[in-house]
Design a protein around this motif. Structure first.
Motif, PDB file in Angstrom:
ATOM      1  N   ASP A   1      11.063   5.661   3.334  1.00  0.00           N
ATOM      2  CA  ASP A   1       9.644   5.310   3.178  1.00  0.00           C
ATOM      3  C   ASP A   1       9.053   5.904   1.900  1.00  0.00           C
ATOM      4  OD1 ASP A   1       9.521   3.761   5.404  1.00  0.00           O
ATOM      5  OD2 ASP A   1       8.400   5.172   6.641  1.00  0.00           O
ATOM      6  N   LEU A   2       9.435   7.126   1.577  1.00  0.00           N
ATOM      7  CA  LEU A   2       8.905   7.742   0.363  1.00  0.00           C
ATOM      8  C   LEU A   2       9.427   7.046  -0.884  1.00  0.00           C
ATOM      9  CD1 LEU A   2       9.105  11.418   1.586  1.00  0.00           C
ATOM     10  CD2 LEU A   2       7.006  10.254   0.862  1.00  0.00           C
ATOM     11  N   THR A   3      10.653   6.565  -0.827  1.00  0.00           N
ATOM     12  CA  THR A   3      11.197   5.801  -1.958  1.00  0.00           C
ATOM     13  C   THR A   3      10.411   4.515  -2.152  1.00  0.00           C
ATOM     14  OG1 THR A   3      13.398   6.738  -1.631  1.00  0.00           O
ATOM     15  CG2 THR A   3      13.255   4.664  -2.864  1.00  0.00           C
ATOM     16  N   ARG A   4      10.093   3.851  -1.042  1.00  0.00           N
ATOM     17  CA  ARG A   4       9.286   2.627  -1.132  1.00  0.00           C
ATOM     18  C   ARG A   4       7.916   2.938  -1.737  1.00  0.00           C
ATOM     19  NH1 ARG A   4       9.186  -2.304   1.655  1.00  0.00           N
ATOM     20  NH2 ARG A   4       7.641  -3.634   0.622  1.00  0.00           N
ATOM     21  N   ALA A   5       7.317   4.043  -1.323  1.00  0.00           N
ATOM     22  CA  ALA A   5       6.016   4.428  -1.866  1.00  0.00           C
ATOM     23  C   ALA A   5       6.103   4.701  -3.363  1.00  0.00           C
ATOM     24  CB  ALA A   5       5.484   5.661  -1.129  1.00  0.00           C
TER      25      ALA A   5
ATOM     26  N   ASP B   1       8.289   3.498  -5.479  1.00  0.00           N
ATOM     27  CA  ASP B   1       8.492   2.233  -6.179  1.00  0.00           C
ATOM     28  C   ASP B   1       7.153   1.528  -6.432  1.00  0.00           C
ATOM     29  OD1 ASP B   1      11.205   2.615  -6.233  1.00  0.00           O
ATOM     30  OD2 ASP B   1      11.619   1.367  -4.463  1.00  0.00           O
ATOM     31  N   LEU B   2       6.248   1.657  -5.471  1.00  0.00           N
ATOM     32  CA  LEU B   2       4.947   1.010  -5.596  1.00  0.00           C
ATOM     33  C   LEU B   2       4.003   1.782  -6.503  1.00  0.00           C
ATOM     34  CD1 LEU B   2       4.450   0.041  -1.840  1.00  0.00           C
ATOM     35  CD2 LEU B   2       4.727  -1.575  -3.737  1.00  0.00           C
ATOM     36  N   SER B   3       4.046   3.112  -6.425  1.00  0.00           N
ATOM     37  CA  SER B   3       3.097   3.933  -7.180  1.00  0.00           C
ATOM     38  C   SER B   3       3.671   5.333  -7.376  1.00  0.00           C
ATOM     39  CB  SER B   3       1.757   4.018  -6.440  1.00  0.00           C
ATOM     40  OG  SER B   3       0.839   4.822  -7.132  1.00  0.00           O
ATOM     41  N   PRO B   4       4.452   5.548  -8.430  1.00  0.00           N
ATOM     42  CA  PRO B   4       5.072   6.861  -8.644  1.00  0.00           C
ATOM     43  C   PRO B   4       4.018   7.946  -8.865  1.00  0.00           C
ATOM     44  CG  PRO B   4       5.582   5.342 -10.456  1.00  0.00           C
ATOM     45  CD  PRO B   4       4.778   4.584  -9.482  1.00  0.00           C
ATOM     46  N   GLN B   5       3.967   8.910  -7.972  1.00  0.00           N
ATOM     47  CA  GLN B   5       2.990   9.992  -8.051  1.00  0.00           C
ATOM     48  C   GLN B   5       3.680  11.320  -7.757  1.00  0.00           C
ATOM     49  OE1 GLN B   5      -0.502   9.250  -5.628  1.00  0.00           O
ATOM     50  NE2 GLN B   5      -0.366   7.040  -6.003  1.00  0.00           N
ATOM     51  N   ALA B   6       3.077  12.397  -8.289  1.00  0.00           N
ATOM     52  CA  ALA B   6       3.698  13.712  -8.159  1.00  0.00           C
ATOM     53  C   ALA B   6       3.889  14.113  -6.705  1.00  0.00           C
ATOM     54  CB  ALA B   6       2.841  14.758  -8.879  1.00  0.00           C
ATOM     55  N   ASP B   7       2.876  13.876  -5.840  1.00  0.00           N
ATOM     56  CA  ASP B   7       3.006  14.320  -4.455  1.00  0.00           C
ATOM     57  C   ASP B   7       4.100  13.569  -3.718  1.00  0.00           C
ATOM     58  OD1 ASP B   7       1.440  11.997  -4.598  1.00  0.00           O
ATOM     59  OD2 ASP B   7       0.510  12.427  -2.663  1.00  0.00           O
ATOM     60  N   LEU B   8       4.293  12.288  -4.078  1.00  0.00           N
ATOM     61  CA  LEU B   8       5.361  11.510  -3.432  1.00  0.00           C
ATOM     62  C   LEU B   8       6.737  12.037  -3.838  1.00  0.00           C
ATOM     63  CD1 LEU B   8       3.871   7.919  -3.811  1.00  0.00           C
ATOM     64  CD2 LEU B   8       3.958   9.307  -1.734  1.00  0.00           C
TER      65      LEU B   8
ATOM     66  N   LEU C   1       0.845  -1.198   0.000  1.00  0.00           N
ATOM     67  CA  LEU C   1       0.000   0.000   0.000  1.00  0.00           C
ATOM     68  C   LEU C   1       0.878   1.245   0.000  1.00  0.00           C
ATOM     69  CD1 LEU C   1      -2.784   1.295   0.161  1.00  0.00           C
ATOM     70  CD2 LEU C   1      -2.749   0.933   2.639  1.00  0.00           C
ATOM     71  N   ALA C   2       0.974   1.880  -1.156  1.00  0.00           N
ATOM     72  CA  ALA C   2       1.881   3.025  -1.307  1.00  0.00           C
ATOM     73  C   ALA C   2       1.517   4.169  -0.364  1.00  0.00           C
ATOM     74  CB  ALA C   2       1.853   3.513  -2.756  1.00  0.00           C
TER      75      ALA C   2
ATOM     76  N   ASP D   1      11.880  17.111  -8.091  1.00  0.00           N
ATOM     77  CA  ASP D   1      10.997  18.226  -8.435  1.00  0.00           C
ATOM     78  C   ASP D   1      10.598  18.163  -9.905  1.00  0.00           C
ATOM     79  OD1 ASP D   1      10.823  19.423  -5.935  1.00  0.00           O
ATOM     80  OD2 ASP D   1      12.616  20.660  -6.248  1.00  0.00           O
ATOM     81  N   ARG D   2      11.574  17.807 -10.766  1.00  0.00           N
ATOM     82  CA  ARG D   2      11.264  17.709 -12.198  1.00  0.00           C
ATOM     83  C   ARG D   2      10.290  16.555 -12.460  1.00  0.00           C
ATOM     84  NH1 ARG D   2      16.838  19.045 -12.468  1.00  0.00           N
ATOM     85  NH2 ARG D   2      17.430  16.834 -12.636  1.00  0.00           N
ATOM     86  N   ARG D   3      10.500  15.451 -11.773  1.00  0.00           N
ATOM     87  CA  ARG D   3       9.572  14.312 -11.936  1.00  0.00           C
ATOM     88  C   ARG D   3       8.165  14.696 -11.481  1.00  0.00           C
ATOM     89  NH1 ARG D   3      14.104  11.522  -9.329  1.00  0.00           N
ATOM     90  NH2 ARG D   3      15.317  10.428 -10.912  1.00  0.00           N
ATOM     91  N   ALA D   4       8.093  15.399 -10.356  1.00  0.00           N
ATOM     92  CA  ALA D   4       6.781  15.835  -9.858  1.00  0.00           C
ATOM     93  C   ALA D   4       6.102  16.763 -10.854  1.00  0.00           C
ATOM     94  CB  ALA D   4       6.944  16.517  -8.499  1.00  0.00           C
ATOM     95  N   ALA D   5       6.858  17.665 -11.443  1.00  0.00           N
ATOM     96  CA  ALA D   5       6.286  18.613 -12.402  1.00  0.00           C
ATOM     97  C   ALA D   5       5.761  17.887 -13.643  1.00  0.00           C
ATOM     98  CB  ALA D   5       7.329  19.647 -12.790  1.00  0.00           C
TER      99      ALA D   5
END
Length: 569
Positions: free
Chosen positions: A528-532, A534-541, A505-506, A562-566
């Motif tokens: 923990d954020l890296t694990r999240a 890996d499970l579900s790449p999302q902008a907020d993560l 559960l991401a 930051d670039r990935r989030a954008a």
């Protein structure tokens, strides 16, 4: 609903203080023996419907299905405005048995009709509740929850007079069982069906009809072993190949559709289904053979599907559709089911256009059947065709009594489109209709927490955890709420439990990463954020990890996040 009455106020004797002026009807005897399902509902509807036909005809029209299901004697004055093709079919063509949850839909519709049609300040007294049919118990439960006491005071009493014995013969019992199966009143169908079996000669035509309906009703209620015993009685009492084929199919479905997935026995189900197919191939009448063989192949397709063999399932359904092509205009529900099943399989195989075509063809066969609109709407939603999906969900809402699933699906669509208030309203409607819908609490709690409406979110979390203690989705929201409140120990306990019980559960990992950042554990936050991610790449993560990385002085990595989030925003 079972015989439990969690919301009912059950008293001993009716109060003498209630005068006739306040009572909406004379005291209602709810004993199921004289009438069966919806004894209480019919008494209320007989009182309310005739005057409302003149005063509020649109209210009656909006609840025609519920009124006619509960009080068929009103058919002479209430037009059937909505409905499926079932009413115009012969007995052999009616293959669809309403799910047990249909009575909850009917109860909600009747409750809304009563709520909107009663002059405030009235009351009803119901006696013999201990002997009422489950449909009436469910209705009283829903009305107690949904009709304001200021509108209608509901008092329910366990005692009451004993009605005369039921002396109905086999033909009258059959008429009652047939009505119950048409409407989905499965408890009564099982009870009266057993009486019909005892009153008819084993192996005869009427006995067989009782056996088939009773076993089907018991299976729908999850009373699997009782249903299996009746199919065994069929095998012991008959040498008719049609009965044996149907009994083999029915037994297979008990194993393939067992309400507890852990107790499904797909191997045994396959053996029984193979027996059904073998017998059906020997039926002498070509039309009977085509119908029954297609029916059985469709059943075997379910087993293939549950074993993960979508291509094999699709081939079986397509062979059943080929057989059904020779039936002419007969067996429309059978053809509708086959087309809808092929649509589901095609969608699962990524063949969306063909799936939509089949859903459309299924809807054309029975435009009043809401389930097909729901399923087509779900596929359209996944394809990003939100306007068309919305139209299907709302068509399903209009097609019959209140349908929680349609509001739940529309809530998801509204949430994706950014209409949070609309989504919250729909989820509230789901919970109002079905307080046991766990997913509605989960989704509403998450939306409320996202809007910083933490106390409302906490209430939903608590209600949901009463339904599902230790639920990781609810614990994740609870951790988010506790983090925002600065209750870090409580947040950590909730999120630790969430990631332990649902490591995939991401959101749980992401929220725990936020908590660790708040408590100064920057390395733990990044982990923990890296694990999240890996499970579900999302902008907020990515954005949250960038904050933690920057705090650690890892600027280049933070800028990359930051670039990935954008890019994902």
């Amino acid at each position: 609903m079972t015989e439990e009455r969690s919301h009912l106020s059950v008293q001993g004797e009716p109060p003498a203080r209630w005068g006739a002026a306040r009572l909406l009807t004379p005291p209602i005897d709810a004993h199921r023996r004289p009438r069966g399902p919806y004894t209480v509902a019919a008494a209320l509807l007989r009182r309310l419907v005739p005057p409302l036909l003149g005063q509020a005809p649109e209210l009656v029209a909006a609840h025609d299905i519920e009124i006619l299901a509960a009080a068929p004697e009103l058919a002479g004055i209430v037009p059937a405005r909505r409905g499926t093709i079932d009413a115009e079919l012969s007995d052999e063509e009616r293959i669809l048995v309403p799910a047990p949850r249909r009575t909850l839909r009917l109860a909600n519709g009747i409750a809304e009709f009563v709520r909107d049609g009663v002059r405030p300040g009235r009351a009803i007294a119901v006696c013999n509740a201990a002997a009422a049919d489950p449909t009436d118990l469910e209705l009283l439960d829903v009305m107690t929850r949904r009709v304001p006491p200021a509108t209608l005071t509901i008092m329910v009493y366990s005692g009451g007079p004993e009605p005369p014995p039921d002396t109905r013969g086999p033909d009258e019992l059959w008429a009652a069982v047939d009505r119950c199966m048409r409407e989905g009143f499965l408890h009564c169908a099982a009870e009266l069906g057993e009486r019909g079996l005892a009153a008819t000669e084993p192996g005869g035509a009427l006995w067989w009809r009782f056996a088939q309906r009773t076993a089907t009703a018991l299976g729908g209620l999850g009373r699997t072993e009782e249903a299996r015993a009746i199919w065994d009685r069929v095998r012991l009492s008959s040498q008719d190949p049609k009965m044996h084929a149907a009994a083999a199919y029915g037994t297979a479905m008990l194993d393939a559709r067992h309400p507890d997935p852990a107790r499904r026995d797909l191997l045994r189900a396959r053996a029984w289904m193979n027996a059904a197919i073998a017998i059906s191939t020997l039926l002498p009448d070509p039309a009977d053979r085509a119908f029954k063989l297609g029916f059985d192949r469709n059943g075997l397709a379910l087993i293939e599907l549950r074993e993960g063999r979508l291509d094999a399932a699709l081939a079986l359904v397509e062979s059943a559709i080929e057989l059904a092509a020779g039936l002419g205009e007969r067996h429309r529900p059978h053809r509708m089911v086959l087309l809808a099943n092929r649509a589901r399989l095609l969608a699962g195989l990524g063949r969306a256009k063909e799936a939509l075509d089949d859903f459309g063809a299924a809807i054309a066969l029975d435009p009043g059947f809401p389930d097909t609109y729901l399923e087509r709407g779900n596929l359209l939603f996944k394809l990003g065709r939100h306007g068309a999906a919305l139209a299907d969900f709302e068509h399903a809402m209009r097609a019959g009594p209140p349908l929680p699933e349609a509001y739940y699906n529309r809530a998801e669509l509204r949430s994706v489109r950014g209409d949070t208030e609309g989504a919250l309203a729909d989820l509230g409607r789901v919970i109002e209709l079905d307080p046991g819908c766990l997913d509605a609490y989960i989704n509403r709690a998450g939306l409320l927490a996202g809007q910083a409406r933490d106390e409302e979110a906490r209430a939903d979390v608590e209600d949901g955890l009463r339904l599902s203690p230790g639920n990781p989705y609810l614990l994740t929201v609870l951790g988010q709420i506790e983090t925002a409140a600065g209750r870090h120990a409580e947040a950590g306990a909730a999120l630790d439990r969430a990631v332990e019980s649902a490591p995939g559960l991401a959101a749980a990992w992401g929220n725990r990463g936020v908590l660790r950042y708040a408590t100064g554990d920057l390395e733990g936050a990044v982990e923990d954020l890296t694990r999240a991610i890996d499970l579900s790449p999302q902008a907020d993560l990515y954005g949250n990890r960038a904050v933690a990385l920057r705090a650690l002085g890892r600027t280049a990595e933070a800028e990359a996040d930051d670039r990935r989030a954008a890019r994902q925003s």
